[in-house]
Design a protein around this motif. Structure first.
Motif, PDB file in Angstrom:
ATOM      1  N   VAL A   1      70.179  46.772  38.329  1.00 47.30           N
ATOM      2  CA  VAL A   1      70.786  46.813  39.665  1.00 47.30           C
ATOM      3  C   VAL A   1      70.655  45.458  40.341  1.00 47.30           C
ATOM      4  N   GLU A   2      69.475  44.881  40.275  1.00 44.85           N
ATOM      5  CA  GLU A   2      69.267  43.577  40.903  1.00 44.85           C
ATOM      6  C   GLU A   2      70.103  42.499  40.212  1.00 44.85           C
ATOM      7  N   ALA A   3      70.251  42.588  38.906  1.00 44.07           N
ATOM      8  CA  ALA A   3      71.066  41.606  38.187  1.00 44.07           C
ATOM      9  C   ALA A   3      72.546  41.757  38.506  1.00 44.07           C
ATOM     10  N   TRP A   4      73.023  43.000  38.707  1.00 44.19           N
ATOM     11  CA  TRP A   4      74.431  43.193  39.070  1.00 44.19           C
ATOM     12  C   TRP A   4      74.743  42.558  40.415  1.00 44.19           C
ATOM     13  N   TYR A   5      73.773  42.554  41.333  1.00 52.06           N
ATOM     14  CA  TYR A   5      74.022  42.008  42.663  1.00 52.06           C
ATOM     15  C   TYR A   5      73.640  40.539  42.790  1.00 52.06           C
ATOM     16  N   ARG A   6      72.577  40.120  42.126  1.00 51.86           N
ATOM     17  CA  ARG A   6      72.042  38.771  42.339  1.00 51.86           C
ATOM     18  C   ARG A   6      72.142  37.856  41.129  1.00 51.86           C
ATOM     19  N   GLY A   7      72.621  38.351  40.020  1.00 53.19           N
ATOM     20  CA  GLY A   7      72.741  37.506  38.830  1.00 53.19           C
ATOM     21  C   GLY A   7      71.378  37.179  38.247  1.00 53.19           C
ATOM     22  N   TYR A   8      71.147  35.901  38.027  1.00 55.94           N
ATOM     23  CA  TYR A   8      69.891  35.470  37.413  1.00 55.94           C
ATOM     24  C   TYR A   8      68.740  35.376  38.410  1.00 55.94           C
ATOM     25  N   ALA A   9      68.979  35.549  39.693  1.00 54.11           N
ATOM     26  CA  ALA A   9      67.962  35.402  40.726  1.00 54.11           C
ATOM     27  C   ALA A   9      67.187  36.707  40.912  1.00 54.11           C
ATOM     28  N   LEU A  10      66.396  37.063  39.926  1.00 53.48           N
ATOM     29  CA  LEU A  10      65.589  38.282  39.992  1.00 53.48           C
ATOM     30  C   LEU A  10      64.255  37.995  40.653  1.00 53.48           C
ATOM     31  N   HIS A  11      63.692  39.011  41.283  1.00 49.10           N
ATOM     32  CA  HIS A  11      62.376  38.891  41.910  1.00 49.10           C
ATOM     33  C   HIS A  11      61.324  38.776  40.802  1.00 49.10           C
ATOM     34  N   PRO A  12      60.362  37.856  40.935  1.00 46.45           N
ATOM     35  CA  PRO A  12      59.349  37.674  39.884  1.00 46.45           C
ATOM     36  C   PRO A  12      58.523  38.933  39.598  1.00 46.45           C
ATOM     37  N   ALA A  13      58.250  39.740  40.623  1.00 46.65           N
ATOM     38  CA  ALA A  13      57.474  40.965  40.394  1.00 46.65           C
ATOM     39  C   ALA A  13      58.271  41.956  39.546  1.00 46.65           C
ATOM     40  N   ARG A  14      59.577  41.980  39.723  1.00 45.93           N
ATOM     41  CA  ARG A  14      60.418  42.875  38.933  1.00 45.93           C
ATOM     42  C   ARG A  14      60.477  42.414  37.481  1.00 45.93           C
ATOM     43  N   ILE A  15      60.503  41.091  37.266  1.00 49.40           N
ATOM     44  CA  ILE A  15      60.483  40.556  35.901  1.00 49.40           C
ATOM     45  C   ILE A  15      59.165  40.888  35.225  1.00 49.40           C
ATOM     46  N   ALA A  16      58.063  40.758  35.961  1.00 48.12           N
ATOM     47  CA  ALA A  16      56.749  41.078  35.396  1.00 48.12           C
ATOM     48  C   ALA A  16      56.656  42.556  35.032  1.00 48.12           C
ATOM     49  N   ALA A  17      57.199  43.427  35.881  1.00 47.26           N
ATOM     50  CA  ALA A  17      57.197  44.860  35.575  1.00 47.26           C
ATOM     51  C   ALA A  17      58.070  45.159  34.359  1.00 47.26           C
ATOM     52  N   PHE A  18      59.186  44.456  34.237  1.00 46.49           N
ATOM     53  CA  PHE A  18      60.090  44.623  33.093  1.00 46.49           C
ATOM     54  C   PHE A  18      59.388  44.244  31.799  1.00 46.49           C
ATOM     55  N   LEU A  19      58.684  43.119  31.812  1.00 47.15           N
ATOM     56  CA  LEU A  19      57.989  42.661  30.601  1.00 47.15           C
ATOM     57  C   LEU A  19      56.778  43.532  30.279  1.00 47.15           C
ATOM     58  N   SER A  20      56.107  44.055  31.306  1.00 45.33           N
ATOM     59  CA  SER A  20      54.936  44.896  31.047  1.00 45.33           C
ATOM     60  C   SER A  20      55.316  46.298  30.583  1.00 45.33           C
ATOM     61  N   SER A  21      56.584  46.682  30.760  1.00 42.63           N
ATOM     62  CA  SER A  21      57.007  48.016  30.308  1.00 42.63           C
ATOM     63  C   SER A  21      57.428  48.032  28.846  1.00 42.63           C
ATOM     64  N   GLY A  22      57.258  46.936  28.152  1.00 38.26           N
ATOM     65  CA  GLY A  22      57.532  46.925  26.716  1.00 38.26           C
ATOM     66  C   GLY A  22      58.740  46.124  26.299  1.00 38.26           C
ATOM     67  N   PHE A  23      59.489  45.585  27.253  1.00 33.66           N
ATOM     68  CA  PHE A  23      60.632  44.747  26.918  1.00 33.66           C
ATOM     69  C   PHE A  23      60.157  43.318  26.683  1.00 33.66           C
ATOM     70  N   THR A  24      60.962  42.527  26.007  1.00 29.57           N
ATOM     71  CA  THR A  24      60.612  41.139  25.707  1.00 29.57           C
ATOM     72  C   THR A  24      61.480  40.183  26.514  1.00 29.57           C
ATOM     73  N   ASP A  25      61.162  38.895  26.398  1.00 32.94           N
ATOM     74  CA  ASP A  25      61.983  37.872  27.043  1.00 32.94           C
ATOM     75  C   ASP A  25      63.404  37.883  26.492  1.00 32.94           C
ATOM     76  N   ASN A  26      63.527  38.174  25.204  1.00 39.41           N
ATOM     77  CA  ASN A  26      64.859  38.234  24.594  1.00 39.41           C
ATOM     78  C   ASN A  26      65.687  39.376  25.177  1.00 39.41           C
ATOM     79  N   HIS A  27      65.035  40.504  25.467  1.00 37.43           N
ATOM     80  CA  HIS A  27      65.730  41.610  26.125  1.00 37.43           C
ATOM     81  C   HIS A  27      66.260  41.172  27.493  1.00 37.43           C
ATOM     82  N   LEU A  28      65.411  40.475  28.236  1.00 31.24           N
ATOM     83  CA  LEU A  28      65.800  40.025  29.568  1.00 31.24           C
ATOM     84  C   LEU A  28      66.968  39.048  29.495  1.00 31.24           C
ATOM     85  N   GLU A  29      66.902  38.116  28.549  1.00 31.16           N
ATOM     86  CA  GLU A  29      67.991  37.151  28.398  1.00 31.16           C
ATOM     87  C   GLU A  29      69.293  37.840  28.021  1.00 31.16           C
ATOM     88  N   ARG A  30      69.205  38.799  27.115  1.00 29.77           N
ATOM     89  CA  ARG A  30      70.422  39.504  26.693  1.00 29.77           C
ATOM     90  C   ARG A  30      71.007  40.332  27.845  1.00 29.77           C
TER      91      ARG A  30
END
Length: 130
Positions: free
Chosen positions: A83-112
């Motif tokens: 949702v945040e990426a649909w509205y803000r593009g690459y400008a994601l909140h750092p806490a949301r990125i940290a939660a994304f990575l801690s939930s089992g996704f990788t940096d490659n998932h985020l880039e894709r």
């Protein structure tokens, strides 16, 4: 000055260089995760925040609103990032990125995820048949 040879771009088709980029097989999402990413396009940014104290008054006058929150924590984090990426593009909140990575996704998932959304982001949500 760096340039790309014309014949290499012609072999790649209309996408040009994009056809030569290797996609990591580890960074692929499941069909359910792709569905969550595409459905997040209709969610508002307000869906990322908890309901406020005036939510009861809104429900009193307008009826119950369905919440787009998902039961799975992993899918909910994916929905929030999408949702945040649909509205803000690459400008994601750092806490949301940290939660994304801690939930089992990788940096490659985020880039894709961000590359896919940014490629589709400029296109209209619905087709006009006028």
């Amino acid at each position: 000055m760096v340039y790309l040879p014309w014949n290499d771009m012609a072999e790649g088709g209309a996408a040009g260089v994009a056809a030569t980029i290797a996609i990591d097989a580890e960074a692929d999402f499941t069909a359910l995760e792709w569905q969550v990413i595409h459905l997040a396009r209709q969610d508002a940014l307000a869906s990322l925040h908890a309901r406020g104290r005036w939510a009861w008054l809104y429900r009193l006058f307008n009826g119950e609103r369905s919440t787009p929150e998902l039961a799975s924590d992993r899918l909910e984090i994916l929905r929030q990032v999408a949702v945040e990426a649909w509205y803000r593009g690459y400008a994601l909140h750092p806490a949301r990125i940290a939660a994304f990575l801690s939930s089992g996704f990788t940096d490659n998932h985020l880039e894709r995820l961000l590359a896919t959304i940014s490629a589709v982001r400029g296109s209209p949500k619905a087709r006009s048949f006028a």
